[in-house]
Design a protein around this motif. Structure first.
Motif, short mmCIF file in Angstrom:
data_model
loop_
_atom_site.label_atom_id
_atom_site.label_comp_id
_atom_site.label_asym_id
_atom_site.label_seq_id
_atom_site.Cartn_x
_atom_site.Cartn_y
_atom_site.Cartn_z
N UNK A 31 0.66 -1.04 0.10
CA UNK A 31 0.02 0.33 0.42
C UNK A 31 1.12 0.96 -0.37
N UNK A 32 0.39 2.31 -0.64
CA UNK A 32 0.95 3.64 -0.63
C UNK A 32 0.60 4.56 -0.05
N UNK A 33 1.07 5.46 0.26
CA UNK A 33 0.03 7.48 1.20
C UNK A 33 1.27 8.27 0.25
N UNK A 34 -0.41 8.86 -0.35
CA UNK A 34 0.49 10.03 -0.90
C UNK A 34 0.38 11.13 -0.87
N UNK A 35 0.98 12.05 -0.26
CA UNK A 35 0.92 13.44 0.19
C UNK A 35 1.06 14.51 -0.57
N UNK A 36 -0.24 14.86 -1.23
CA UNK A 36 -0.10 16.17 -1.63
C UNK A 36 -0.29 17.57 -1.14
N UNK A 37 1.25 18.47 -1.35
CA UNK A 37 0.62 19.55 -0.38
C UNK A 37 -0.61 20.55 -1.50
N UNK A 38 -1.27 21.04 -0.60
CA UNK A 38 -2.18 21.71 -1.24
C UNK A 38 -1.67 23.05 -1.32
#
Length: 141
Positions: free
Chosen positions: A21-28
């Protein structure tokens, strides 16, 4: 859990081959950050990680942000699974060297982070029961 740098694609791609599994964090904050996140999501998808095992998180979400939820979806191609709101408690916890969920468990960001952690544990548990992968990958972008 492995936090992969956005700039080292070779390491990132290898890490994705080893995870379930992967968690991708996008800076908004700006379109270029969102475009980088879209590229990263494409790389994750190339490693045969099913969409339901990829958590997309929007970080530093503020009211009045120049980017809208529609911009986010248009650039990245999907809505985030979680939105971590801009929260002054995050900066205070970082400056004190104390995890946010321990310092200010009731803050808006801490509550979302706890929900994310719970979801990651669910994903890891279901994947391990299915015999998939070797571990989890988290990426800050």
């Amino acid at each position: 859990v492995l936090d992969c740098p956005a700039s080292d694609w070779e390491l990132t791609r290898y890490a994705f081959t080893r995870c379930h599994c992967a968690t991708v964090i996008a800076t908004y904050e700006d379109i270029s950050s969102l475009r980088n996140t879209a590229v990263l999501l494409q790389a994750v998808g190339e490693q045969a990680i099913p969409d339901e095992r990829i958590l997309l998180i929007a970080n530093r979400v503020r009211r009045g942000n120049a980017l809208t939820a529609d911009d986010f979806e248009r650039v990245i191609g999907r809505r985030p699974d979680f939105e971590i709101p801009w929260d002054e408690a995050v900066l205070a916890a970082a400056n004190e060297g104390i995890p946010l969920v321990m310092r200010t468990a009731g803050s808006p960001a801490a509550r979302v982070i706890q929900r994310i952690a719970d979801r990651m544990l669910e994903l890891a548990h279901s994947a391990s029961q299915a015999g998939a992968g070797q571990g989890g990958v988290s990426h800050g972008g």
